[in-house]
Design a protein around this motif. Structure first.
Motif, PDB file in Angstrom:
ATOM      1  N   MET A   1      76.857  49.601 -18.129  1.00  0.00           N
ATOM      2  CA  MET A   1      76.354  50.378 -16.993  1.00  0.00           C
ATOM      3  C   MET A   1      75.619  49.690 -15.879  1.00  0.00           C
ATOM      4  O   MET A   1      74.955  48.921 -16.427  1.00  0.00           O
ATOM      5  N   ALA A   2      76.257  49.671 -14.684  1.00  0.00           N
ATOM      6  CA  ALA A   2      75.468  48.980 -13.695  1.00  0.00           C
ATOM      7  C   ALA A   2      74.683  49.847 -13.079  1.00  0.00           C
ATOM      8  O   ALA A   2      74.361  51.282 -13.205  1.00  0.00           O
ATOM      9  N   ARG A   3      73.408  49.516 -12.202  1.00  0.00           N
ATOM     10  CA  ARG A   3      72.579  50.139 -11.788  1.00  0.00           C
ATOM     11  C   ARG A   3      72.208  49.707 -10.335  1.00  0.00           C
ATOM     12  O   ARG A   3      72.306  48.400  -9.914  1.00  0.00           O
ATOM     13  N   ALA A   4      71.843  50.592  -9.294  1.00  0.00           N
ATOM     14  CA  ALA A   4      71.285  50.055  -7.918  1.00  0.00           C
ATOM     15  C   ALA A   4      70.278  50.930  -7.644  1.00  0.00           C
ATOM     16  O   ALA A   4      70.210  52.069  -8.071  1.00  0.00           O
ATOM     17  N   MET A   5      69.486  50.514  -6.793  1.00  0.00           N
ATOM     18  CA  MET A   5      68.282  51.091  -6.278  1.00  0.00           C
ATOM     19  C   MET A   5      67.887  50.624  -4.931  1.00  0.00           C
ATOM     20  O   MET A   5      68.133  49.521  -4.592  1.00  0.00           O
ATOM     21  N   ALA A   6      67.076  51.604  -4.108  1.00  0.00           N
ATOM     22  CA  ALA A   6      66.514  51.293  -2.736  1.00  0.00           C
ATOM     23  C   ALA A   6      65.188  52.047  -2.847  1.00  0.00           C
ATOM     24  O   ALA A   6      65.271  53.229  -3.222  1.00  0.00           O
ATOM     25  N   PHE A  79      84.941  55.955  -4.363  1.00  0.00           N
ATOM     26  CA  PHE A  79      84.320  54.769  -4.957  1.00  0.00           C
ATOM     27  C   PHE A  79      84.678  54.151  -6.193  1.00  0.00           C
ATOM     28  O   PHE A  79      85.326  54.934  -7.037  1.00  0.00           O
ATOM     29  N   PRO A  80      84.659  52.634  -6.325  1.00  0.00           N
ATOM     30  CA  PRO A  80      85.317  52.086  -7.461  1.00  0.00           C
ATOM     31  C   PRO A  80      84.222  52.322  -8.776  1.00  0.00           C
ATOM     32  O   PRO A  80      83.701  51.146  -9.191  1.00  0.00           O
ATOM     33  N   ALA A  81      83.916  53.600  -8.816  1.00  0.00           N
ATOM     34  CA  ALA A  81      82.995  53.770  -9.925  1.00  0.00           C
ATOM     35  C   ALA A  81      83.287  55.034 -10.820  1.00  0.00           C
ATOM     36  O   ALA A  81      83.978  55.928 -10.232  1.00  0.00           O
ATOM     37  N   THR A  82      82.786  55.240 -12.046  1.00  0.00           N
ATOM     38  CA  THR A  82      82.917  56.362 -12.833  1.00  0.00           C
ATOM     39  C   THR A  82      81.523  56.619 -13.588  1.00  0.00           C
ATOM     40  O   THR A  82      80.628  55.787 -13.452  1.00  0.00           O
ATOM     41  N   GLY A  83      81.320  57.660 -14.011  1.00  0.00           N
ATOM     42  CA  GLY A  83      80.013  58.074 -14.744  1.00  0.00           C
ATOM     43  C   GLY A  83      78.465  57.941 -13.832  1.00  0.00           C
ATOM     44  O   GLY A  83      77.934  57.588 -14.196  1.00  0.00           O
ATOM     45  N   TYR A  84      79.101  58.015 -12.663  1.00  0.00           N
ATOM     46  CA  TYR A  84      78.126  57.983 -11.489  1.00  0.00           C
ATOM     47  C   TYR A  84      76.774  59.151 -11.709  1.00  0.00           C
ATOM     48  O   TYR A  84      77.150  60.377 -11.654  1.00  0.00           O
ATOM     49  N   LEU A  85      75.641  58.703 -11.643  1.00  0.00           N
ATOM     50  CA  LEU A  85      74.402  59.763 -11.764  1.00  0.00           C
ATOM     51  C   LEU A  85      73.490  58.972 -10.944  1.00  0.00           C
ATOM     52  O   LEU A  85      72.996  57.736 -11.053  1.00  0.00           O
ATOM     53  N   ALA A  86      73.150  59.870  -9.558  1.00  0.00           N
ATOM     54  CA  ALA A  86      72.316  59.162  -8.893  1.00  0.00           C
ATOM     55  C   ALA A  86      70.784  60.282  -8.511  1.00  0.00           C
ATOM     56  O   ALA A  86      70.880  61.373  -8.864  1.00  0.00           O
ATOM     57  N   THR A  87      69.756  59.705  -8.323  1.00  0.00           N
ATOM     58  CA  THR A  87      68.460  60.382  -7.978  1.00  0.00           C
ATOM     59  C   THR A  87      67.890  59.921  -6.667  1.00  0.00           C
ATOM     60  O   THR A  87      67.679  58.823  -6.504  1.00  0.00           O
ATOM     61  N   ILE A  88      67.533  61.037  -5.913  1.00  0.00           N
ATOM     62  CA  ILE A  88      66.622  60.794  -4.823  1.00  0.00           C
ATOM     63  C   ILE A  88      65.292  61.227  -5.040  1.00  0.00           C
ATOM     64  O   ILE A  88      65.284  62.543  -5.379  1.00  0.00           O
ATOM     65  N   PRO A 109      81.535  50.343 -13.331  1.00  0.00           N
ATOM     66  CA  PRO A 109      82.728  49.908 -12.477  1.00  0.00           C
ATOM     67  C   PRO A 109      84.047  50.311 -12.666  1.00  0.00           C
ATOM     68  O   PRO A 109      84.284  50.325 -14.002  1.00  0.00           O
ATOM     69  N   ASN A 110      84.599  50.583 -11.833  1.00  0.00           N
ATOM     70  CA  ASN A 110      86.529  51.009 -12.164  1.00  0.00           C
ATOM     71  C   ASN A 110      86.975  49.908 -11.060  1.00  0.00           C
ATOM     72  O   ASN A 110      87.258  50.008  -9.890  1.00  0.00           O
ATOM     73  N   GLY A 111      87.441  48.862 -12.075  1.00  0.00           N
ATOM     74  CA  GLY A 111      88.544  48.040 -11.208  1.00  0.00           C
ATOM     75  C   GLY A 111      87.821  46.810 -10.325  1.00  0.00           C
ATOM     76  O   GLY A 111      88.555  46.165  -9.655  1.00  0.00           O
ATOM     77  N   VAL A 112      86.413  46.930 -10.328  1.00  0.00           N
ATOM     78  CA  VAL A 112      85.382  45.920  -9.527  1.00  0.00           C
ATOM     79  C   VAL A 112      84.618  45.229 -10.587  1.00  0.00           C
ATOM     80  O   VAL A 112      84.331  46.013 -11.703  1.00  0.00           O
ATOM     81  N   SER A 113      83.826  44.402 -10.315  1.00  0.00           N
ATOM     82  CA  SER A 113      82.692  43.538 -11.073  1.00  0.00           C
ATOM     83  C   SER A 113      81.512  44.541 -10.929  1.00  0.00           C
ATOM     84  O   SER A 113      81.251  45.320  -9.914  1.00  0.00           O
ATOM     85  N   ASP A 114      80.491  44.478 -11.845  1.00  0.00           N
ATOM     86  CA  ASP A 114      79.351  45.090 -11.976  1.00  0.00           C
ATOM     87  C   ASP A 114      78.678  44.733 -10.381  1.00  0.00           C
ATOM     88  O   ASP A 114      78.177  45.526  -9.880  1.00  0.00           O
ATOM     89  N   GLU A 115      78.762  43.478 -10.033  1.00  0.00           N
ATOM     90  CA  GLU A 115      77.987  43.114  -9.056  1.00  0.00           C
ATOM     91  C   GLU A 115      78.499  43.742  -7.565  1.00  0.00           C
ATOM     92  O   GLU A 115      77.883  44.119  -6.654  1.00  0.00           O
ATOM     93  N   GLU A 116      79.873  43.703  -7.622  1.00  0.00           N
ATOM     94  CA  GLU A 116      80.471  44.341  -6.438  1.00  0.00           C
ATOM     95  C   GLU A 116      79.976  45.737  -6.173  1.00  0.00           C
ATOM     96  O   GLU A 116      79.764  46.198  -5.152  1.00  0.00           O
ATOM     97  N   VAL A 117      80.133  46.728  -7.396  1.00  0.00           N
ATOM     98  CA  VAL A 117      79.672  47.855  -7.202  1.00  0.00           C
ATOM     99  C   VAL A 117      78.443  48.335  -6.911  1.00  0.00           C
ATOM    100  O   VAL A 117      78.133  49.065  -6.210  1.00  0.00           O
ATOM    101  N   THR A 118      77.610  47.523  -7.587  1.00  0.00           N
ATOM    102  CA  THR A 118      76.425  47.498  -7.275  1.00  0.00           C
ATOM    103  C   THR A 118      75.862  47.068  -6.137  1.00  0.00           C
ATOM    104  O   THR A 118      74.857  47.804  -5.315  1.00  0.00           O
ATOM    105  N   GLN A 119      76.258  46.069  -5.347  1.00  0.00           N
ATOM    106  CA  GLN A 119      76.080  45.674  -3.887  1.00  0.00           C
ATOM    107  C   GLN A 119      76.605  47.043  -2.945  1.00  0.00           C
ATOM    108  O   GLN A 119      75.887  47.345  -1.778  1.00  0.00           O
TER     109      GLN A 119
END
Length: 138
Positions: A1-6, A79-88, A109-119
Motif C-alpha cells: 500500500m502506497a501513501r501520500a500526504m501534503a 488515476f492509476p490506483a485502486t483501493g484509494y482512501l483519502a482524508t482532508i 498502484p495499478n500499472g505504475v510503481s509505488d513511487e509514480e503514483v505517490t508522486q
C-alpha cells in the motif's frame, strides 16, 4: 500500500477554513481545477468534473464536523490506483488564529510503481492546498 500526504499552515482559524472546505460538495469553491461538483445518494457521492473534462466519482466514507475532517474513496477515477482512501483534515493551532490543513491518501498502484503514483497524488494534494491558501488570502 502506497501513501501520500501534503500539509499547509494558514493564518486563518480552523473554523473559517472548515467553513470553506468542510462541505463534501465544496471543492469548486476553492479548487480551480474542479469547477463542477454534483451530489447524489443523499450527499454521500459526488461527481466531479475537472477543468480538463475528466470525471471523478467519489464516495464519502467518514465525516466528522466536530473534529473537522472527512474521508472519501474513489468510485470512478482516471488515476492509476485502486483501493484509494483519502482524508482532508483541518487542525487548530495553539493560538487559534492559524490552522494546519492536511490532505493524505493511501492506495494501491495499478500499472505504475509505488513511487509514480505517490508522486502523482502528492502533487495533486500540494497543488490543492496551494489553491486553498490562495482562496483564503483573497
Amino acid at each position: 500500500m502506497a501513501r501520500a500526504m501534503a500539509s499547509i499552515e494558514v493564518p486563518v482559524s480552523a473554523d473559517r477554513v472548515w467553513q470553506l472546505i468542510g462541505g463534501f460538495d465544496s471543492l469548486p469553491d476553492w479548487l480551480p481545477y474542479i469547477p463542477r461538483s454534483e451530489l447524489s445518494e443523499g450527499g454521500r457521492v459526488r461527481r466531479l468534473q475537472s477543468s480538463a473534462g475528466e470525471v471523478i466519482v467519489e464516495r464519502l466514507e467518514v465525516f466528522d464536523n466536530r473534529e473537522r475532517f472527512y474521508s472519501y474513496s474513489f468510485v470512478q477515477a482516471p488515476f492509476p490506483a485502486t483501493g484509494y482512501l483519502a482524508t482532508i483534515r483541518v487542525r487548530e493551532l495553539a493560538d487559534g488564529r492559524a490552522s494546519l490543513v492536511e490532505w493524505s491518501g493511501r492506495f494501491e498502484p495499478n500499472g505504475v510503481s509505488d513511487e509514480e503514483v505517490t508522486q502523482l497524488f502528492r502533487g495533486i494534494y500540494e497543488a490543492g492546498l496551494k489553491a486553498l491558501e490562495e482562496s483564503l488570502a483573497a
